[in-house]
Design an enzyme around this catalytic site. Structure first.
Site, PDB file in Angstrom:
ATOM      1  N   CYS A   2      -1.390  -1.221  40.149  1.00  0.00           N
ATOM      2  CA  CYS A   2       0.032  -1.054  39.865  1.00  0.00           C
ATOM      3  C   CYS A   2       0.494   0.295  40.436  1.00  0.00           C
ATOM      4  O   CYS A   2      -0.220   1.283  40.381  1.00  0.00           O
ATOM      5  CB  CYS A   2       0.382  -1.079  38.385  1.00  0.00           C
ATOM      6  SG  CYS A   2      -0.050  -2.626  37.582  1.00  0.00           S
ATOM      7  N   ARG A  27      -1.486  -0.799  45.962  1.00  0.00           N
ATOM      8  CA  ARG A  27      -2.048  -0.667  44.614  1.00  0.00           C
ATOM      9  C   ARG A  27      -1.956  -1.958  43.800  1.00  0.00           C
ATOM     10  O   ARG A  27      -2.498  -2.055  42.702  1.00  0.00           O
ATOM     11  CB  ARG A  27      -1.307   0.437  43.854  1.00  0.00           C
ATOM     12  CG  ARG A  27      -1.382   1.788  44.514  1.00  0.00           C
ATOM     13  CD  ARG A  27      -0.494   2.773  43.791  1.00  0.00           C
ATOM     14  NE  ARG A  27      -1.026   3.105  42.494  1.00  0.00           N
ATOM     15  CZ  ARG A  27      -1.791   4.148  42.239  1.00  0.00           C
ATOM     16  NH1 ARG A  27      -2.103   4.991  43.199  1.00  0.00           N
ATOM     17  NH2 ARG A  27      -2.241   4.382  41.030  1.00  0.00           N
ATOM     18  N   TRP A  73      -0.264  -5.276  39.621  1.00  0.00           N
ATOM     19  CA  TRP A  73      -1.556  -5.963  39.695  1.00  0.00           C
ATOM     20  C   TRP A  73      -1.804  -6.457  38.280  1.00  0.00           C
ATOM     21  O   TRP A  73      -1.994  -5.656  37.362  1.00  0.00           O
ATOM     22  CB  TRP A  73      -2.649  -5.006  40.149  1.00  0.00           C
ATOM     23  CG  TRP A  73      -3.987  -5.657  40.315  1.00  0.00           C
ATOM     24  CD1 TRP A  73      -4.459  -6.269  41.435  1.00  0.00           C
ATOM     25  CD2 TRP A  73      -5.029  -5.742  39.339  1.00  0.00           C
ATOM     26  NE1 TRP A  73      -5.726  -6.751  41.210  1.00  0.00           N
ATOM     27  CE2 TRP A  73      -6.104  -6.440  39.924  1.00  0.00           C
ATOM     28  CE3 TRP A  73      -5.155  -5.308  38.028  1.00  0.00           C
ATOM     29  CZ2 TRP A  73      -7.283  -6.706  39.253  1.00  0.00           C
ATOM     30  CZ3 TRP A  73      -6.341  -5.577  37.344  1.00  0.00           C
ATOM     31  CH2 TRP A  73      -7.397  -6.274  37.974  1.00  0.00           C
ATOM     32  N   ASN A  97       1.646   1.896  34.498  1.00  0.00           N
ATOM     33  CA  ASN A  97       0.431   1.690  35.270  1.00  0.00           C
ATOM     34  C   ASN A  97      -0.747   2.000  34.358  1.00  0.00           C
ATOM     35  O   ASN A  97      -0.840   3.109  33.848  1.00  0.00           O
ATOM     36  CB  ASN A  97       0.417   2.631  36.486  1.00  0.00           C
ATOM     37  CG  ASN A  97      -0.924   2.642  37.183  1.00  0.00           C
ATOM     38  OD1 ASN A  97      -1.640   1.645  37.173  1.00  0.00           O
ATOM     39  ND2 ASN A  97      -1.283   3.771  37.777  1.00  0.00           N
ATOM     40  N   GLY A  98      -1.617   1.018  34.141  1.00  0.00           N
ATOM     41  CA  GLY A  98      -2.765   1.249  33.269  1.00  0.00           C
ATOM     42  C   GLY A  98      -2.881   0.117  32.268  1.00  0.00           C
ATOM     43  O   GLY A  98      -2.434  -0.996  32.530  1.00  0.00           O
ATOM     44  N   GLU A 470     -23.034  -4.161  51.252  1.00  0.00           N
ATOM     45  CA  GLU A 470     -21.680  -3.821  51.704  1.00  0.00           C
ATOM     46  C   GLU A 470     -21.139  -4.922  52.626  1.00  0.00           C
ATOM     47  O   GLU A 470     -19.956  -5.279  52.559  1.00  0.00           O
ATOM     48  CB  GLU A 470     -21.697  -2.444  52.403  1.00  0.00           C
ATOM     49  CG  GLU A 470     -20.404  -2.022  53.083  1.00  0.00           C
ATOM     50  CD  GLU A 470     -19.196  -1.889  52.147  1.00  0.00           C
ATOM     51  OE1 GLU A 470     -19.356  -1.996  50.925  1.00  0.00           O
ATOM     52  OE2 GLU A 470     -18.079  -1.707  52.665  1.00  0.00           O
ATOM     53  N   GLU A 477     -14.544 -10.129  50.019  1.00  0.00           N
ATOM     54  CA  GLU A 477     -13.199  -9.570  49.821  1.00  0.00           C
ATOM     55  C   GLU A 477     -12.207 -10.133  50.828  1.00  0.00           C
ATOM     56  O   GLU A 477     -11.082 -10.466  50.477  1.00  0.00           O
ATOM     57  CB  GLU A 477     -13.219  -8.057  50.069  1.00  0.00           C
ATOM     58  CG  GLU A 477     -13.642  -7.198  48.931  1.00  0.00           C
ATOM     59  CD  GLU A 477     -13.455  -5.730  49.269  1.00  0.00           C
ATOM     60  OE1 GLU A 477     -12.701  -5.068  48.578  1.00  0.00           O
ATOM     61  OE2 GLU A 477     -14.089  -5.239  50.234  1.00  0.00           O
ATOM     62  N   HIS A 493     -38.275 -15.466  45.191  1.00  0.00           N
ATOM     63  CA  HIS A 493     -38.424 -15.539  43.733  1.00  0.00           C
ATOM     64  C   HIS A 493     -37.302 -16.332  43.074  1.00  0.00           C
ATOM     65  O   HIS A 493     -37.044 -16.166  41.893  1.00  0.00           O
ATOM     66  CB  HIS A 493     -38.508 -14.122  43.149  1.00  0.00           C
ATOM     67  CG  HIS A 493     -39.704 -13.369  43.636  1.00  0.00           C
ATOM     68  ND1 HIS A 493     -40.983 -13.672  43.220  1.00  0.00           N
ATOM     69  CD2 HIS A 493     -39.829 -12.381  44.563  1.00  0.00           C
ATOM     70  CE1 HIS A 493     -41.843 -12.877  43.839  1.00  0.00           C
ATOM     71  NE2 HIS A 493     -41.164 -12.088  44.666  1.00  0.00           N
ATOM     72  N   LYS A 591      -6.036  -1.589  45.895  1.00  0.00           N
ATOM     73  CA  LYS A 591      -6.785  -0.507  46.521  1.00  0.00           C
ATOM     74  C   LYS A 591      -7.325   0.484  45.497  1.00  0.00           C
ATOM     75  O   LYS A 591      -8.425   0.975  45.616  1.00  0.00           O
ATOM     76  CB  LYS A 591      -5.853   0.204  47.508  1.00  0.00           C
ATOM     77  CG  LYS A 591      -6.506   1.283  48.314  1.00  0.00           C
ATOM     78  CD  LYS A 591      -7.293   0.696  49.442  1.00  0.00           C
ATOM     79  CE  LYS A 591      -8.087   1.715  50.202  1.00  0.00           C
ATOM     80  NZ  LYS A 591      -9.190   1.069  50.934  1.00  0.00           N
TER      81      LYS A 591
HETATM   82  C1  AGP Z   1     -14.082  -1.840  48.794  1.00  0.00           C
HETATM   83  O1  AGP Z   1     -13.845  -2.603  49.926  1.00  0.00           O
HETATM   84  C2  AGP Z   1     -13.343  -2.267  47.610  1.00  0.00           C
HETATM   85  N1  AGP Z   1     -11.957  -2.349  47.830  1.00  0.00           N
HETATM   86  C3  AGP Z   1     -13.774  -1.702  46.280  1.00  0.00           C
HETATM   87  O2  AGP Z   1     -15.047  -2.199  46.020  1.00  0.00           O
HETATM   88  C4  AGP Z   1     -13.814  -0.162  46.133  1.00  0.00           C
HETATM   89  O3  AGP Z   1     -14.823   0.373  46.916  1.00  0.00           O
HETATM   90  C5  AGP Z   1     -14.023   0.183  44.661  1.00  0.00           C
HETATM   91  O4  AGP Z   1     -12.972  -0.326  43.902  1.00  0.00           O
HETATM   92  C6  AGP Z   1     -14.161   1.669  44.420  1.00  0.00           C
HETATM   93  O5  AGP Z   1     -13.004   2.358  44.759  1.00  0.00           O
HETATM   94  P1  AGP Z   1     -13.019   3.914  44.966  1.00  0.00           P
HETATM   95  O6  AGP Z   1     -13.927   4.199  46.092  1.00  0.00           O
HETATM   96  O7  AGP Z   1     -11.592   4.280  45.244  1.00  0.00           O
HETATM   97  O8  AGP Z   1     -13.513   4.526  43.690  1.00  0.00           O
END
Ligand code: AGP
Length: 596
Positions: A2, A27, A73, A97-98, A470, A477, A493, A591
């Site tokens: 948000c 956001r 969000w 926001n929160g 990663e 994602e 396993h 983000k």
């Molecule tokens: C990464 O592609 C993601 N958008 C997400 O996993 C991100 O790395 C995670 O939310 C942590 O965010 P930060 O690095 O801002 O703490």
């Protein structure tokens, strides 16, 4: 998670708010809304990105001299017009926001007192609480403070009162807020990016602060109600948040910016003092989420093998689930792109409470984490708009590698010649990454083979497992394809049961002692019908087990995993764009994850 923006500027507020919301859209982008005050409060809310809100405003114009706005969000209640902010009750409009953790309990109390609610959100209790408190005294600031005393959670709010056409009141209770001033009035936002074109000076306010914004004056009260000044700084040159026409989207541009991000990070760290707590530590606790956590996994090798310090890794939201034992001689490294991730900040609270010294590796210097940790070790990737971390991930790796190498040198644990060799490799990283750009066409071809798969596995051992993780995160994602990473040796396993004809399996294999074992694991899945892709360094290596091989430049096992990641960024990017998805704003994500 948000984004909020609010301002007092005397005129044409709606246009300014829409402009700010666009910059905050990264956001959260499931709905957006504004409330502006002219003769009366006018609220406009729309489901979908800010464009939808702008279209609505064309049909149903609304303007005023002050206003509050929000891009959402969803936490409580699905994305819908009724759940979109602002929420208004009896002339009090609020954006938040929160999360208000005890909102259900408060809602019950308020309903018992005769209030009724329209939305499913936690936020809607806030204007009701403020109105209730205003009945006790008509002072808005005290009413907000008393309402806050009844709420639990980390959040920030901006409040507009229909009785006062010159004031916005904002409260920071754990979710960042910056305030700005200049010829265009007084402003507040979740992030300075929304304000840089509008104000001349910016200040971050602290947790517990209330800021009272009037057109020509901003007053800040700390949690005790004392008038305080916060540190004002001139705005930095604004970084564009609109995609340039040279690139199809932000993410593609940010992939291309990686060589510069690495070089700038190295340059900016060159003269920084090493946090002493790391040199004296017997144990390092690394804490992070998502991609930043995988950067932490890569960090482990650097600290353990070069500096000979034991490293424990924890996902930030899990740190509080176990007792914190043996913190003596422990130092913590918290890694975060945004520096605002609620889980990581909660981990910082816990580490502080246990007197563990903290080092924050963060990309946003103004963020809470960067300001609160004992040491700030910056990454300098520049602003990243695409929701998926790309250039910030390679910058985190660079910063960690640089930190570990210097700690190892200071402790005398690594020879000068070895350190010089690794430093030279780090300095060559920008050109090695540029070199991988040559494999983009191949990644595009492989993307066309995997884009219709329902699932995809990623394998690796040691640091290669971190890059595989990663790679899997990037693919899920960006393309919404279910993707999991496994340590290659663990496959037999259990997970090998899922291998079926055509299932894509992508293995990361750096040259080194684990290479042959990983190739054997790849052969095992190929024998069971998987479509296999190997990511490895250029060289003589022939591999029958791989249907396709992506080759990155030769590198030591310390550096190779980050090169593999860049190759997998291309794979995820092209899978997403071939599926016609929004690469910059994948569904359900945001983000900056500012809720726990
Ligand atoms: C990464 O592609 C993601 N958008 C997400 O996993 C991100 O790395 C995670 O939310 C942590 O965010 P930060 O690095 O801002 O703490």
């Amino acid at each position: 998670m948000c984004g909020i923006i609010a301002g007092v500027n005397g005129s044409f507020m709606a246009h300014a708010l829409i402009d700010g919301l666009r910059k905050l859209e990264y956001r959260g982008y499931d709905s957006a809304g504004i409330a502006v005050l002219g003769e009366r409060i006018k609220v406009r809310r729309a489901v979908g990105p800010v464009d939808q809100l702008e279209l609505l405003l064309r049909d149903r114009p609304a303007d005023g001299s002050i206003g509050i706005a929000h891009t959402r969000w969803a936490t409580h209640g699905k994305p819908s017009e009724i759940n979109a902010h602002p929420h208004v009750h009896d002339g009090i409009a609020v954006v938040q926001n929160g999360i208000i953790e005890n909102h259900q309990e408060l809602r019950r109390e308020l309903i018992a007192a005769g209030h009724s609610f329209l939305s499913e959100t936690d936020t809607e209790v806030i204007p009701h609480l403020i109105v209730e408190e205003l009945a006790r005294s008509s002072d808005l600031v005290s009413a907000i403070r008393r309402a806050a005393a009844r709420m639990r959670g980390r959040y920030s709010i901006a409040v507009l009162d229909k009785r006062d056409r010159d004031t916005i009141v904002t409260l920071h209770m754990g979710s960042s807020l910056v305030i700005g001033r200049g010829n265009n009035g007084a402003w507040v936002a979740s992030d300075d990016v929304a304000l840089t074109d509008r104000v001349t000076d910016i200040a971050s306010i602290e947790e517990g602060d209330i800021a009272i914004l009037k057109r020509s004056e901003i007053k800040i009260l700390d949690k005790k109600g004392t008038v305080v000044d916060r540190e004002w700084a001139p705005v930095e040159e604004s970084q564009s948040t609109t995609a340039s026409t040279e690139w199809p989207d932000h993410t593609r541009r940010e992939i291309d910016e990686q060589p510069t991000a690495v070089a700038t990070t190295l340059r900016n760290l060159a003269n920084l003092d090493i946090p002493e707590c790391l040199v004296n530590a017997d144990r390092i606790q690394i804490v992070a989420c998502g991609s930043s956590y995988y950067a932490g996994m890569l960090a482990r090798r650097w600290f353990e093998e070069l500096a000979h310090i034991r490293v424990d890794l924890e996902i930030a939201s899990e740190l509080s689930t176990r007792p914190m034992l043996d913190t003596d001689k422990t130092a913590a490294i918290l890694i975060s792109q945004s520096g605002e991730t609620a889980d990581t900040i909660a981990a910082l609270d816990l580490l502080e409470a246990n007197s563990v010294p903290t080092v924050a590796i963060v990309n946003v210097a103004r963020s809470q984490l960067a300001r609160r940790a004992d040491y700030f070790w910056p990454t300098s990737a520049g602003r990243e708009i695409g929701v998926a971390a790309t250039k910030t991930f390679v910058s985190q790796f660079t910063a960690i590698a640089q930190l570990a190498l210097r700690v190892a040198r200071l402790k005398g644990e690594v020879s000068i010649s070895r350190a010089v060799e690794l430093q030279a490799e780090l300095c060559r990283l920008p050109s090695s990454i540029r070199n991988i750009f040559g494999c983009e066409a191949q990644a595009r071809d492989i993307a066309s083979r995997i884009k219709t798969s329902e699932s995809c596995l990623f394998l690796g051992r040691g640091a290669d497992y971190a890059s595989a993780a990663e790679g899997a995160l990037k693919l899920k994602e960006l393309s919404y394809i279910h993707a999991e990473a496994y340590p290659a040796g663990e496959l037999k396993h259990g997970p090998i049961a899922v291998i079926a004809d055509g299932l894509p399996v992508i293995a990361c294999a750096s040259r080194g002692p684990t290479l042959e074992k990983t190739l054997s694991n790849l052969a095992e899945v190929k024998a069971r019908g998987a479509y296999t892709v190997l990511i490895t360094e250029r060289g003589e290596l022939e591999c029958d087990a791989a249907d396709d091989v992506i080759r990155v430049p030769q590198a030591s096992p310390f550096i190779a995993p980050i090169l593999h990641v860049v190759a997998m960024q291309f794979l995820a990017y092209h899978t997403s764009s071939q599926l016609g998805l929004d690469v910059d704003k994948p569904r359900n994500l945001a983000k900056s994850v500012t809720v726990e």
